[in-house]
Design a protein around this motif. Sequence first.
Motif, PDB file in Angstrom:
ATOM      1  N   HIS A  73     -22.962  25.278  29.535  1.00 59.86           N
ATOM      2  CA  HIS A  73     -21.959  24.398  30.140  1.00 59.86           C
ATOM      3  C   HIS A  73     -22.400  22.931  30.112  1.00 59.86           C
ATOM      4  O   HIS A  73     -21.578  22.050  29.840  1.00 59.86           O
ATOM      5  N   LEU A  74     -23.671  22.661  30.368  1.00 55.97           N
ATOM      6  CA  LEU A  74     -24.174  21.288  30.383  1.00 55.97           C
ATOM      7  C   LEU A  74     -23.964  20.609  29.037  1.00 55.97           C
ATOM      8  O   LEU A  74     -23.594  19.435  28.986  1.00 55.97           O
ATOM      9  N   ARG A  75     -24.166  21.347  27.971  1.00 54.56           N
ATOM     10  CA  ARG A  75     -24.043  20.801  26.615  1.00 54.56           C
ATOM     11  C   ARG A  75     -22.675  20.160  26.382  1.00 54.56           C
ATOM     12  O   ARG A  75     -22.561  19.157  25.693  1.00 54.56           O
ATOM     13  N   ASP A  76     -21.625  20.726  26.974  1.00 52.84           N
ATOM     14  CA  ASP A  76     -20.276  20.173  26.807  1.00 52.84           C
ATOM     15  C   ASP A  76     -20.155  18.754  27.357  1.00 52.84           C
ATOM     16  O   ASP A  76     -19.314  17.988  26.909  1.00 52.84           O
ATOM     17  N   GLY A  77     -20.980  18.408  28.342  1.00 58.93           N
ATOM     18  CA  GLY A  77     -20.914  17.078  28.930  1.00 58.93           C
ATOM     19  C   GLY A  77     -21.524  15.987  28.086  1.00 58.93           C
ATOM     20  O   GLY A  77     -21.267  14.800  28.308  1.00 58.93           O
ATOM     21  N   LEU A  78     -22.331  16.350  27.095  1.00 57.66           N
ATOM     22  CA  LEU A  78     -22.991  15.353  26.251  1.00 57.66           C
ATOM     23  C   LEU A  78     -22.047  14.764  25.217  1.00 57.66           C
ATOM     24  O   LEU A  78     -21.248  15.484  24.610  1.00 57.66           O
ATOM     25  N   LYS A  79     -22.184  13.462  24.993  1.00 54.45           N
ATOM     26  CA  LYS A  79     -21.534  12.852  23.836  1.00 54.45           C
ATOM     27  C   LYS A  79     -22.248  13.378  22.594  1.00 54.45           C
ATOM     28  O   LYS A  79     -23.370  13.901  22.681  1.00 54.45           O
ATOM     29  N   ALA A  80     -21.644  13.223  21.423  1.00 52.73           N
ATOM     30  CA  ALA A  80     -22.222  13.755  20.181  1.00 52.73           C
ATOM     31  C   ALA A  80     -23.640  13.247  19.944  1.00 52.73           C
ATOM     32  O   ALA A  80     -24.488  13.973  19.434  1.00 52.73           O
ATOM     33  N   ASP A  81     -23.922  12.009  20.318  1.00 53.97           N
ATOM     34  CA  ASP A  81     -25.262  11.442  20.138  1.00 53.97           C
ATOM     35  C   ASP A  81     -26.033  11.360  21.456  1.00 53.97           C
ATOM     36  O   ASP A  81     -27.028  10.656  21.569  1.00 53.97           O
ATOM     37  N   GLY A  82     -25.582  12.110  22.465  1.00 52.03           N
ATOM     38  CA  GLY A  82     -26.217  12.086  23.784  1.00 52.03           C
ATOM     39  C   GLY A  82     -27.535  12.847  23.820  1.00 52.03           C
ATOM     40  O   GLY A  82     -27.897  13.541  22.863  1.00 52.03           O
ATOM     41  N   GLU A  83     -28.236  12.696  24.931  1.00 52.53           N
ATOM     42  CA  GLU A  83     -29.521  13.358  25.109  1.00 52.53           C
ATOM     43  C   GLU A  83     -29.619  13.986  26.489  1.00 52.53           C
ATOM     44  O   GLU A  83     -29.058  13.472  27.452  1.00 52.53           O
ATOM     45  N   VAL A  84     -30.345  15.092  26.538  1.00 49.36           N
ATOM     46  CA  VAL A  84     -30.747  15.685  27.809  1.00 49.36           C
ATOM     47  C   VAL A  84     -32.226  15.347  27.953  1.00 49.36           C
ATOM     48  O   VAL A  84     -33.034  15.721  27.099  1.00 49.36           O
ATOM     49  N   ILE A  85     -32.569  14.612  28.999  1.00 50.24           N
ATOM     50  CA  ILE A  85     -33.948  14.219  29.257  1.00 50.24           C
ATOM     51  C   ILE A  85     -34.504  15.147  30.335  1.00 50.24           C
ATOM     52  O   ILE A  85     -33.976  15.184  31.446  1.00 50.24           O
ATOM     53  N   VAL A  86     -35.540  15.895  30.001  1.00 51.06           N
ATOM     54  CA  VAL A  86     -36.163  16.809  30.953  1.00 51.06           C
ATOM     55  C   VAL A  86     -37.547  16.270  31.306  1.00 51.06           C
ATOM     56  O   VAL A  86     -38.351  15.979  30.416  1.00 51.06           O
ATOM     57  N   VAL A  87     -37.788  16.139  32.592  1.00 47.56           N
ATOM     58  CA  VAL A  87     -39.122  15.837  33.101  1.00 47.56           C
ATOM     59  C   VAL A  87     -39.495  17.027  33.973  1.00 47.56           C
ATOM     60  O   VAL A  87     -38.752  17.385  34.890  1.00 47.56           O
ATOM     61  N   ASP A  88     -40.611  17.666  33.647  1.00 51.77           N
ATOM     62  CA  ASP A  88     -41.040  18.813  34.442  1.00 51.77           C
ATOM     63  C   ASP A  88     -42.541  18.983  34.294  1.00 51.77           C
ATOM     64  O   ASP A  88     -43.174  18.309  33.468  1.00 51.77           O
ATOM     65  N   ALA A  89     -43.103  19.858  35.095  1.00 49.64           N
ATOM     66  CA  ALA A  89     -44.535  20.140  35.060  1.00 49.64           C
ATOM     67  C   ALA A  89     -44.807  21.249  34.050  1.00 49.64           C
ATOM     68  O   ALA A  89     -44.054  22.215  33.961  1.00 49.64           O
ATOM     69  N   ASP A  90     -45.882  21.100  33.294  1.00 46.74           N
ATOM     70  CA  ASP A  90     -46.266  22.083  32.290  1.00 46.74           C
ATOM     71  C   ASP A  90     -47.114  23.169  32.956  1.00 46.74           C
ATOM     72  O   ASP A  90     -48.343  23.191  32.863  1.00 46.74           O
ATOM     73  N   ARG A  91     -46.410  24.037  33.689  1.00 45.40           N
ATOM     74  CA  ARG A  91     -47.065  25.156  34.372  1.00 45.40           C
ATOM     75  C   ARG A  91     -46.045  26.272  34.535  1.00 45.40           C
ATOM     76  O   ARG A  91     -44.864  26.080  34.261  1.00 45.40           O
ATOM     77  N   ASP A  92     -46.493  27.424  34.980  1.00 48.70           N
ATOM     78  CA  ASP A  92     -45.606  28.572  35.133  1.00 48.70           C
ATOM     79  C   ASP A  92     -44.487  28.298  36.143  1.00 48.70           C
ATOM     80  O   ASP A  92     -44.678  27.543  37.098  1.00 48.70           O
ATOM     81  N   VAL A  93     -43.346  28.943  35.935  1.00 44.25           N
ATOM     82  CA  VAL A  93     -42.191  28.791  36.821  1.00 44.25           C
ATOM     83  C   VAL A  93     -42.561  29.133  38.260  1.00 44.25           C
ATOM     84  O   VAL A  93     -42.151  28.435  39.187  1.00 44.25           O
TER      85      VAL A  93
END
Length: 161
Positions: free
Chosen positions: A86-106
């Motif tokens: 669903h999130l993908r539909d909100g992006l413009k064709a040249d848009g980006e999803v920026i993820v900031v997260d910790a590199d560890r187990d969920v």
Amino acid sequence: MWSRALSLPVPFALSLSKGCPPVSSRKEGQGFDRLSPNGVLLGVSLLLAACRADPDQPQFPAASFDRIFLVHMYHEVDSPYAFLWHLRDGLKADGEVIVVDADRDVKHHGIRMPRLSCEFAALGLRPARQQRLEGSDSYAVAFRIAGPKPAPEAIRRCPAE
């Protein structure tokens, strides 16, 4: 490449374009001045709107976001494939999803970068750039649309961790 980490209530996204009804906002003179040619917020004199998202269905206006920021929250999403579909539909064709997260187990409030990339790839999103955040176990990854959106039944789930 990354000027500063953004800290937003979970799960929120910033809209740098029209179409998202504001929940909270900054107006000219109260925040950023401009957006650099490479997309870095330098202090933009435009309205930034924060949209409250449903955990599995963000309900973003179609093709309306230049950037969607998921800051230390993606690991909390219970249904990542539905959320990204669903999130993908909100992006413009040249848009980006920026993820900031910790590199560890969920279970330790993070997500390993290979897992993150696998889940995004299942929805046709590929990393455009990535960087470790100095002095922490966190990273930032920018994903862009790189393929067609799969039908829900065609999504190939990542192997269990």
